[in-house]
Design a protein around this motif. Structure first.
Motif, PDB file in Angstrom:
ATOM      1  N   LEU A 642       1.040  -1.174   0.192  1.00 52.30           N
ATOM      2  CA  LEU A 642      -0.042   0.114  -0.004  1.00 52.30           C
ATOM      3  C   LEU A 642       0.755   0.780   0.115  1.00 52.30           C
ATOM      4  O   LEU A 642       1.844   1.619   1.025  1.00 52.30           O
ATOM      5  CB  LEU A 642      -0.851   0.205   0.658  1.00 52.30           C
ATOM      6  CG  LEU A 642      -1.757   1.389   1.278  1.00 52.30           C
ATOM      7  CD1 LEU A 642      -2.824   0.325   0.126  1.00 52.30           C
ATOM      8  CD2 LEU A 642      -2.432   1.122   2.997  1.00 52.30           C
ATOM      9  N   PRO A 643       0.828   1.700  -1.051  1.00 51.36           N
ATOM     10  CA  PRO A 643       1.860   2.944  -1.048  1.00 51.36           C
ATOM     11  C   PRO A 643       0.968   4.122   0.312  1.00 51.36           C
ATOM     12  O   PRO A 643       0.037   3.998   1.101  1.00 51.36           O
ATOM     13  CB  PRO A 643       1.307   3.633  -2.311  1.00 51.36           C
ATOM     14  CG  PRO A 643      -0.253   3.666  -2.204  1.00 51.36           C
ATOM     15  CD  PRO A 643       0.014   2.234  -2.262  1.00 51.36           C
ATOM     16  N   LEU A 644       2.101   5.292   0.658  1.00 48.28           N
ATOM     17  CA  LEU A 644       2.228   5.728   1.962  1.00 48.28           C
ATOM     18  C   LEU A 644       1.967   6.990   1.204  1.00 48.28           C
ATOM     19  O   LEU A 644       3.526   7.312   0.543  1.00 48.28           O
ATOM     20  CB  LEU A 644       3.422   5.518   2.996  1.00 48.28           C
ATOM     21  CG  LEU A 644       3.161   3.594   3.722  1.00 48.28           C
ATOM     22  CD1 LEU A 644       3.871   3.799   4.739  1.00 48.28           C
ATOM     23  CD2 LEU A 644       1.802   3.431   4.029  1.00 48.28           C
ATOM     24  N   ILE A 645       1.456   8.135   2.401  1.00 52.28           N
ATOM     25  CA  ILE A 645       1.649   9.019   1.533  1.00 52.28           C
ATOM     26  C   ILE A 645       2.400   9.869   3.393  1.00 52.28           C
ATOM     27  O   ILE A 645       1.323   9.713   4.185  1.00 52.28           O
ATOM     28  CB  ILE A 645       0.857  10.426   1.834  1.00 52.28           C
ATOM     29  CG1 ILE A 645       0.642   9.637  -0.001  1.00 52.28           C
ATOM     30  CG2 ILE A 645       1.228  11.889   1.578  1.00 52.28           C
ATOM     31  CD1 ILE A 645      -0.870  10.039  -1.130  1.00 52.28           C
ATOM     32  N   GLY A 722     -12.166   4.266  -3.706  1.00 56.81           N
ATOM     33  CA  GLY A 722     -12.660   3.905  -4.345  1.00 56.81           C
ATOM     34  C   GLY A 722     -11.833   3.240  -5.385  1.00 56.81           C
ATOM     35  O   GLY A 722     -12.276   1.783  -5.568  1.00 56.81           O
ATOM     36  N   ILE A 723     -10.983   3.895  -6.122  1.00 57.96           N
ATOM     37  CA  ILE A 723      -9.848   3.588  -7.366  1.00 57.96           C
ATOM     38  C   ILE A 723      -8.410   2.968  -6.483  1.00 57.96           C
ATOM     39  O   ILE A 723      -8.041   2.168  -6.524  1.00 57.96           O
ATOM     40  CB  ILE A 723      -9.377   4.399  -7.907  1.00 57.96           C
ATOM     41  CG1 ILE A 723     -11.345   4.149  -8.837  1.00 57.96           C
ATOM     42  CG2 ILE A 723      -8.947   3.852  -8.961  1.00 57.96           C
ATOM     43  CD1 ILE A 723     -11.299   5.420  -9.810  1.00 57.96           C
ATOM     44  N   LEU A 724      -8.282   4.918  -5.900  1.00 61.46           N
ATOM     45  CA  LEU A 724      -7.219   4.496  -5.055  1.00 61.46           C
ATOM     46  C   LEU A 724      -6.941   4.477  -3.800  1.00 61.46           C
ATOM     47  O   LEU A 724      -8.145   4.566  -3.234  1.00 61.46           O
ATOM     48  CB  LEU A 724      -6.129   6.104  -5.679  1.00 61.46           C
ATOM     49  CG  LEU A 724      -4.892   6.731  -5.037  1.00 61.46           C
ATOM     50  CD1 LEU A 724      -4.537   5.345  -6.300  1.00 61.46           C
ATOM     51  CD2 LEU A 724      -4.943   7.805  -5.671  1.00 61.46           C
ATOM     52  N   LYS A 725      -6.064   3.811  -3.301  1.00 59.88           N
ATOM     53  CA  LYS A 725      -6.103   3.708  -1.746  1.00 59.88           C
ATOM     54  C   LYS A 725      -4.560   3.532  -1.528  1.00 59.88           C
ATOM     55  O   LYS A 725      -3.532   3.176  -2.016  1.00 59.88           O
ATOM     56  CB  LYS A 725      -6.859   1.990  -1.794  1.00 59.88           C
ATOM     57  CG  LYS A 725      -6.953   1.621  -0.320  1.00 59.88           C
ATOM     58  CD  LYS A 725      -7.275   0.166  -0.381  1.00 59.88           C
ATOM     59  CE  LYS A 725      -6.703  -1.079   1.347  1.00 59.88           C
ATOM     60  NZ  LYS A 725      -7.437  -2.195   1.173  1.00 59.88           N
ATOM     61  N   TYR A 726      -4.808   4.430  -0.387  1.00 62.14           N
ATOM     62  CA  TYR A 726      -3.755   4.220  -0.022  1.00 62.14           C
ATOM     63  C   TYR A 726      -3.689   4.593   1.644  1.00 62.14           C
ATOM     64  O   TYR A 726      -3.982   5.434   2.025  1.00 62.14           O
ATOM     65  CB  TYR A 726      -2.390   5.650  -0.494  1.00 62.14           C
ATOM     66  CG  TYR A 726      -3.658   6.936   0.197  1.00 62.14           C
ATOM     67  CD1 TYR A 726      -4.010   7.213  -1.351  1.00 62.14           C
ATOM     68  CD2 TYR A 726      -3.038   8.066   0.521  1.00 62.14           C
ATOM     69  CE1 TYR A 726      -5.117   8.714  -1.030  1.00 62.14           C
ATOM     70  CE2 TYR A 726      -4.053   9.347   1.022  1.00 62.14           C
ATOM     71  CZ  TYR A 726      -4.165   9.408  -0.029  1.00 62.14           C
ATOM     72  OH  TYR A 726      -5.107  10.838  -0.149  1.00 62.14           O
ATOM     73  N   GLY A 727      -2.133   5.479   2.057  1.00 61.27           N
ATOM     74  CA  GLY A 727      -2.176   4.997   3.864  1.00 61.27           C
ATOM     75  C   GLY A 727      -1.310   6.829   4.104  1.00 61.27           C
ATOM     76  O   GLY A 727      -1.008   7.106   3.129  1.00 61.27           O
ATOM     77  N   LEU A 728      -2.024   7.830   4.655  1.00 60.08           N
ATOM     78  CA  LEU A 728      -1.892   8.419   4.965  1.00 60.08           C
ATOM     79  C   LEU A 728      -1.756   8.795   6.633  1.00 60.08           C
ATOM     80  O   LEU A 728      -1.198   8.032   7.892  1.00 60.08           O
ATOM     81  CB  LEU A 728      -3.135   9.082   5.020  1.00 60.08           C
ATOM     82  CG  LEU A 728      -2.610  10.864   5.029  1.00 60.08           C
ATOM     83  CD1 LEU A 728      -2.542  11.084   3.844  1.00 60.08           C
ATOM     84  CD2 LEU A 728      -4.505  11.310   5.025  1.00 60.08           C
ATOM     85  N   ILE A 729      -0.311   8.266   6.735  1.00 59.11           N
ATOM     86  CA  ILE A 729       0.464   8.547   7.933  1.00 59.11           C
ATOM     87  C   ILE A 729       0.439  10.114   8.380  1.00 59.11           C
ATOM     88  O   ILE A 729       0.802  10.977   8.569  1.00 59.11           O
ATOM     89  CB  ILE A 729       2.214   7.918   7.822  1.00 59.11           C
ATOM     90  CG1 ILE A 729       2.544   7.164   6.701  1.00 59.11           C
ATOM     91  CG2 ILE A 729       3.277   8.233   9.094  1.00 59.11           C
ATOM     92  CD1 ILE A 729       3.883   7.467   6.829  1.00 59.11           C
ATOM     93  N   VAL A 730       0.265   9.632  10.008  1.00 55.98           N
ATOM     94  CA  VAL A 730      -0.056  10.879  10.511  1.00 55.98           C
ATOM     95  C   VAL A 730       0.388  10.753  12.050  1.00 55.98           C
ATOM     96  O   VAL A 730       0.650   9.620  12.284  1.00 55.98           O
ATOM     97  CB  VAL A 730      -2.126  10.966  11.188  1.00 55.98           C
ATOM     98  CG1 VAL A 730      -2.487  10.649   9.289  1.00 55.98           C
ATOM     99  CG2 VAL A 730      -2.378   9.621  11.592  1.00 55.98           C
ATOM    100  N   ASP A 731       0.604  11.378  12.357  1.00 54.63           N
ATOM    101  CA  ASP A 731       1.044  11.616  14.144  1.00 54.63           C
ATOM    102  C   ASP A 731       0.769  11.282  14.996  1.00 54.63           C
ATOM    103  O   ASP A 731       0.729  10.203  16.084  1.00 54.63           O
ATOM    104  CB  ASP A 731       1.567  13.734  14.176  1.00 54.63           C
ATOM    105  CG  ASP A 731       3.000  13.705  13.259  1.00 54.63           C
ATOM    106  OD1 ASP A 731       3.220  12.765  13.362  1.00 54.63           O
ATOM    107  OD2 ASP A 731       3.220  15.026  13.787  1.00 54.63           O
TER     108      ASP A 731
END
Lengths: 1073, 105
Positions: A642-645, A722-731
């Motif tokens: 899973l891509p991470l941002i 829906g299409i794009l799934k990614y992980g959002l890194i939060v504090d």
């Protein structure tokens, strides 16, 4: 008459639009019924047209009147069965109702519009000779001139043609009137009544003015005929001052039966309604009949209300018209048009409850004020509790006023589908489910376009033509299902069809052709990911462009529009069986459940509709779970990457973390998986960190390293649109809350990462994150990491050269090499120091074992391995053993079609060469190379003999000369006889010719004339050959292809040039034969 | 013949009445009385001159029709003349012109 005052006109417009909303679907139903007409339905439509016409006549809207008049004529003929409503007729009627809608929508200039075309079309049908002359029976049934008994006078015999005698059913008296006059009046959309009124007893006695009465009559209609009952006043001499003056009147009026007696105020028994068939019906009966029309009971009360709740889009104060509670007898008809309405209907009960709540709020406020002035803490608490409760209820109630049934949108689709299906020559049934599901008005209005697009798409691309459907064993009539339902506090709308589905492969091919993705990306995509390509901008798969769709814009627009609504769309599709689009929508845009997160010192809200799950990676697992691919961070999540941002990076704020003292500290890590120590970065960037722990053990760690502290775990919000799934890194992950959406100010409108703002309980502002927007900002696309490598066709490749997936690397700066990517098990980056030289052999410690290493220059005459600090080790698994090939960067993987030359540069360890990226690239013969270095690795296998005791013959189909020579060499080395074919077709011919000899087939997949799949299918279907094992060789072994191959009966699916596996497979299959 | 002519001439006696501005229930009684007197005179034609009439109501209308009925029974005719527009419109709406001869102003 001129156009009346605005209010009346507005009411007329609204009422007419409601009639029209129904009319469309009714026409469709009439069409469906065909000759077997449903009289009630035709009557209903007739009345709708009639009402519109009536009002138009009254308001002086001549064009509307003319148009409805012609429509009515046709409907009249349909009703009298003079005309069968075939699709052509209904088409023209639908066209007319469209035009009518336009006229009514722009009622002020309707009189200036040109409607001659529609009018002519309508006249042409209505004046056309009857399709079928009405039968005698029908004629007899048609009630027309009444017989003498009913007429109350014997004049009928003497009546001139065209004159009708209309009499009260009780025969009291009759009135003679010309037929033309009646048809003209009803042509104006008026209702016709016969009324008997005693001018003295019923008018004068009520102190009504005779002149005013006649004026009223003239203003609301026209007196077609009248008679004073002369004998009523009697004689001057005998009867004195007259006490009765009966007046019989044939009156055509715009007033409906319900309202007509407002004019006369007499005993309703003395008013008769003239039906279209010229029979008289009692007013009471006429009223009952008219009441069945849905709009009659709604009493419009116009109330100015203000939009109480802030909307993401500013909504002007709205007109609310109130529907009086008529009890359970009647449902509110969801008849309103799908167009944007400036007014909406709200149940009186709902307004009552709002009023109640407002009252309670006032009381609570008083209580609160009292508490404040008396400083009574207990009362204060009670009051605040009450206010809390009332506010929630008020919020709910006000939300309800905005809720509209989705039927408002759904109702337009029968027409859309019908028209489209007709144009495209398809047979389609549309099923609507869940029309009653309610959504916020704003969403209802905004969802209309995307839904229309999806429905049109299903009709245009989804459902096949009847001929094709029949061929595929389906019913000729396709089904499109539009369904709405609630699920987990959201509304789901599904558009599904039983058409031919979406072919992910075609989509991928098309995307490749358009340069949207590379072949390499395509091969790595799952079927579902390929289907999602449909939402990429600039995509269209229609083989021929229609006026319906196929413009290459559209699906991405659908996606964008849904994103704006906070909606999520996904697709499921099965080739040949149909597709299903599933749209998940929030119930309202004003208040949304969301997850509050914090980054740095800021708090943000993520709408829950976008949130899939929360992921917390403990400090000691970070290195294991989070990896780097290229320059992108990814996390392993249940076997997927899973891509991470990092949210902080995207929106540009300082990252923080909680140190072991629970204090917030700035976070200086560059990579997510970084430790504090800056040593040995290279190794950390390796893909297999966990495997390297042994070599890292010597590095000491600070025991207070924050990674050992629970608070320094990484928090990831897994989001998706829906299409794009990614992980959002939060504090930090905070609460989940219902937030009130506030629009962003004008100045912030252009910030694409935010969808809005909200005010938190403590009064601080939190921005609402826009999940697709953040992905765009982070340049994350659904086709992850669009690589620089492109598809190249070089060296004058023929049209059917195979696609090759190659790993490109170097040994030294001068020479470029390649190996088939399929043979590579993995790639490691090692320091030069890690290489141990044992005699003439090189090894390295790897996963607790010794990995033998080879260099190309050990065998082939090429430049020696460059001496650098670190090397790449390309690990191959050959004959069950692992071996590492030393190489240097740059490393690249590409999928390309290249022509290999297997003669010029061929030498031991090198199969041949090709021009790749303008460089001569040597293809490494890894088997040859290893065989030379470790001759004992590959054990000789016994040749499997055929029934004749000779070495078995293998039919080998392959279009590329290079591969043919290579693979043929492998097989011949093992002692088999090989019969070569350049494509599937030749292979088939050879198979038929040598059917007695051939024991096994090895085939390439991508070949001209007949590809490997077709060849295999043909072989497996033929009883003569179905027993032969087939081994497919490919450079692109995608899961999908493998599955397809298996389904066709291919026995094994191997990577080209994997000599050992091929040998094994041939041996195994020939043995078991 | 001459006798009959003379008799006929006598029968064609015309009478003209000029009602006041209201032919309404309030004046019904006096109008009724006047009309009876005229009708009893065996006239052949009664002309009501509407020059002064401004208002008429249902009772007034009833009186006129009753007068017409009475006259018709005696083979006499009723004619309304100089009927103002407003009243003429009313009469034509009521189709009174179908049974009484009306001459507009």
């Amino acid at each position: 008459m001129s156009i009346q005052d605005d209010e009346t006109l507005q009411m007329y417009v609204e009422e007419s639009l409601e009639h029209l909303a129904d009319i469309e679907n009714d026409f469709l139903a009439i069409e469906e019924a065909g000759a077997n007409i449903d009289e009630d339905l035709v009557n209903k439509v007739y009345r709708a047209a009639h009402s519109i016409k009536g009002g138009a006549g009254f308001m002086g809207l001549t064009k509307i009147k003319d148009l409805t008049h012609e429509m009515e004529n046709i409907l009249g003929k349909i009703r009298s069965k003079e005309m069968i409503p075939n699709p052509e007729i209904i088409n023209i009627l639908l066209g007319a109702s469209d035009l009518l809608q336009r006229l009514i929508n722009d009622v002020d200039s309707s009189n200036d519009m040109d409607i001659s075309q529609q009018l002519d079309a309508l006249k042409t049908i209505s004046e056309a000779p009857d399709q079928e002359p009405p039968s005698i029976e029908t004629l007899q049934k048609t009630p027309e001139i009444k017989d003498d008994k009913d007429m109350g006078s014997g004049e009928s015999d003497l009546l001139s043609p065209g004159i009708k005698s209309l009499a009260f059913p009780d025969g009291k008296f009759a009135i003679n009137v010309s037929e033309d006059l009646i048809s003209e009046a009803s042509g104006d959309g008026k209702s016709i009544y016969i009324v008997e009124i005693d001018l003295i007893h019923e008018l004068q006695a009520k102190e009504k003015n005779l002149f005013a009465f006649i004026d009223d009559l003239n203003n609301t209609g026209s007196i077609l005929e009248a008679r004073i009952k002369e004998d009523a006043p009697g004689n001057l001499l005998e009867d004195g001052i007259p006490e009765h003056l009966a007046f019989l009147i044939l009156f055509a009026s715009i007033l409906k039966p319900n309202d007509i007696n407002m004019l006369f105020e007499i005993d309703p028994e003395n008013i008769y309604f003239l039906m279209e068939d010229l029979t008289l019906s009692n007013l009471d009966e006429a009223m009952i009949e008219k009441q069945q029309e849905p709009d009659e009971e709604i009493i419009e009360t116009q109330i100015q209300t203000e939009a109480i709740i802030d909307q993401p889009e500013v909504i002007a104060p709205q007109m609310v018209s109130v529907e009086k509670d008529t009890g359970p007898t009647k449902e509110t008809s969801p008849a309103a048009a799908a167009t944007v309405e400036s007014s909406l209907r709200v149940h009186v009960r709902l307004l009552d409850s709002l009023m109640n709540l407002a009252g309670e709020l006032v009381l609570s406020r008083n209580q609160l004020l009292q508490a404040i002035s008396s400083d009574d803490q207990r009362v204060f608490e009670v009051a605040s509790q009450r206010i809390d409760m009332i506010t929630s209820e008020l919020q709910e109630a006000i939300m309800l006023t905005r809720m509209q049934p989705i039927g408002n949108v759904f109702n337009k689709f029968p027409r859309v589908v019908r028209d489209l299906a007709r144009n495209l020559g398809k047979e389609i049934e549309l099923i609507l489910e869940g029309k009653e599901v309610e959504l916020d008005k704003t969403i209802i209005e905004a969802i209309s376009d995307p839904l229309t697009h999806l429905v049109r798409n299903s009709v245009d691309h989804g459902i096949e033509e009847p001929r094709i459907r029949q061929k595929n064993g389906k019913l000729t009539t396709g089904t499109v299902l539009l369904k709405a339902y609630h699920e987990a506090g959201q509304v789901i709308i599904e558009i599904s069809d039983d058409g031919n589905g979406i072919d992910g492969r075609k989509l991928a091919d098309s995307a490749i052709d358009k340069g949207l993705i590379t072949k390499e990306q395509a091969t790595n995509m799952t079927e579902n990911e390929k289907i999602q390509l449909i939402f990429m901008p600039g995509f269209s798969t229609a083989e021929k462009l229609t006026d319906v769709s196929g413009r290459g814009v559209g699906m991405d627009v659908v996606k964008t529009n849904l994103d704006k609504l906070g909606g999520v769309v996904d697709i499921k599709s099965q080739v040949g069986e149909g597709s299903r689009f599933r749209i998940k929508l929030p119930l309202t845009l004003a208040i949304i459940p969301s997850q509050i997160i914090a980054v740095g010192k800021e708090r943000y809200a993520i709408p829950q509709v976008n949130m899939e799950e929360l992921l917390r990676i403990p400090a000691d697992k970070i290195k294991e779970r989070i990896e780097k691919v290229g320059d992108a961070d990814v996390v392993r999540l249940r076997g997927n990457l899973l891509p991470l941002i990092r949210l902080a990076d995207v929106i540009g704020i300082e990252r923080t973390f909680m140190n072991h003292k629970e204090e917030q500290e700035d976070d200086r890590r560059k990579n997510i998986a970084d430790r504090r120590s800056r040593q040995n970065i290279n190794i950390q960037e390796d893909e297999n960190q966990s495997d390297q722990t042994s070599s890292l053990q010597h590095l000491s760690r600070n025991p207070k390293d924050r990674r050992y502290h629970a608070a320094s775990a990484i928090n990831i919000v897994v989001v998706s649109n829906g299409i794009l799934k990614y992980g959002l890194i939060v504090d930090q992950l905070l609460d989940s809350e219902e937030i009130v959406v506030k629009p962003l100010g004008r100045n912030l409108k252009h910030c694409q990462g935010y969808a809005g703002a909200t005010i938190m309980g403590d009064g601080k502002v939190a921005l609402i994150l826009d999940v697709p927007g953040l992905a765009r900002m982070a340049q994350l696309t659904s086709i992850e990491g669009k690589s620089k490598s492109t598809i190249e066709t070089q060296g004058g490749a023929k049209g059917h050269d195979d696609l090759q997936s190659l790993l490109i690397f170097r040994n030294s700066e001068e020479e470029q090499f390649s190996v088939p990517l399929g043979l590579v098990s993995r790639i490691e980056k090692i320091a030069h120091n890690d290489i141990e030289e044992l005699g003439s052999k090189m090894v390295m410690k790897y996963r607790g074992e010794t990995l033998p290493l080879v260099c190309i220059n050990d065998v082939a005459d090429v430049h020696p391995l460059a001496k650098t600090e670190s090397h790449l080790v390309i690990v191959f698994n050959l004959a069950g053993k692992e071996i590492g090939l030393l190489a240097t960067s740059p490393l690249d993987a590409m999928t390309l079609t290249a022509k290999f030359d297997d003669s010029t540069l061929k030498q031991p360890g090198i199969l041949g060469s090709a021009i790749i990226n303008d460089h001569t690239t040597l293809m490494v013969d890894i088997f040859g190379l290893v065989e030379i270095v470790n001759p004992d690795w590959f054990a000789d296998r016994e040749v499997v003999k055929d029934s004749g005791g000779e070495a078995s013959s293998i039919l080998y189909a392959e279009d590329s000369t290079f591969f043919r020579n290579q693979v043929k060499g492998f097989m011949e080395d093992d002692g088999y006889k090989v019969i070569e074919a350049e494509d599937g077709l030749i292979a088939w011919d050879l198979l038929e010719k040598h059917s007695d000899k051939i024991s096994l087939i090895v085939t390439d997949i991508e070949m001209p004339n007949m590809d490997g799949f077709d060849l295999s299918a043909k072989i497996k279907k033929d009883d003569r050959f179905s027993h032969l094992p087939i081994i497919a060789l490919t450079t692109l072994a995608s899961e999908e292809d493998t599955a397809k191959g298996k389904a066709l009966g291919i026995d094994d699916y191997l990577i080209k040039l994997d000599r050992e596996k091929l040998r094994d497979s041939i041996y195994k299959h020939l043995q078991s034969k | 013949m001459g006798f009959y002519m003379a008799k006929a001439k006598k029968k064609t006696k015309n009478k003209v009445m000029k009602p006041g501005k209201d032919i309404t229930s309030s004046k019904a009684k006096s109008i009724h009385n006047k009309l009876i007197k005229v009708v009893e005179q065996k006239i052949s034609k009664l002309t009501l001159d509407f020059s002064n009439v401004e208002n008429i109501d249902a009772v007034g209308l009833g009186l006129i029709i009753a007068a017409n009925n009475s006259l018709n029974r005696n083979d006499a005719d009723l004619i309304l003349k100089n009927v103002p527009d407003k009243i003429n419109n009313l009469f034509s709406s009521l189709r009174l012109d179908q049974c009484i001869k009306i001459l507009p102003a």
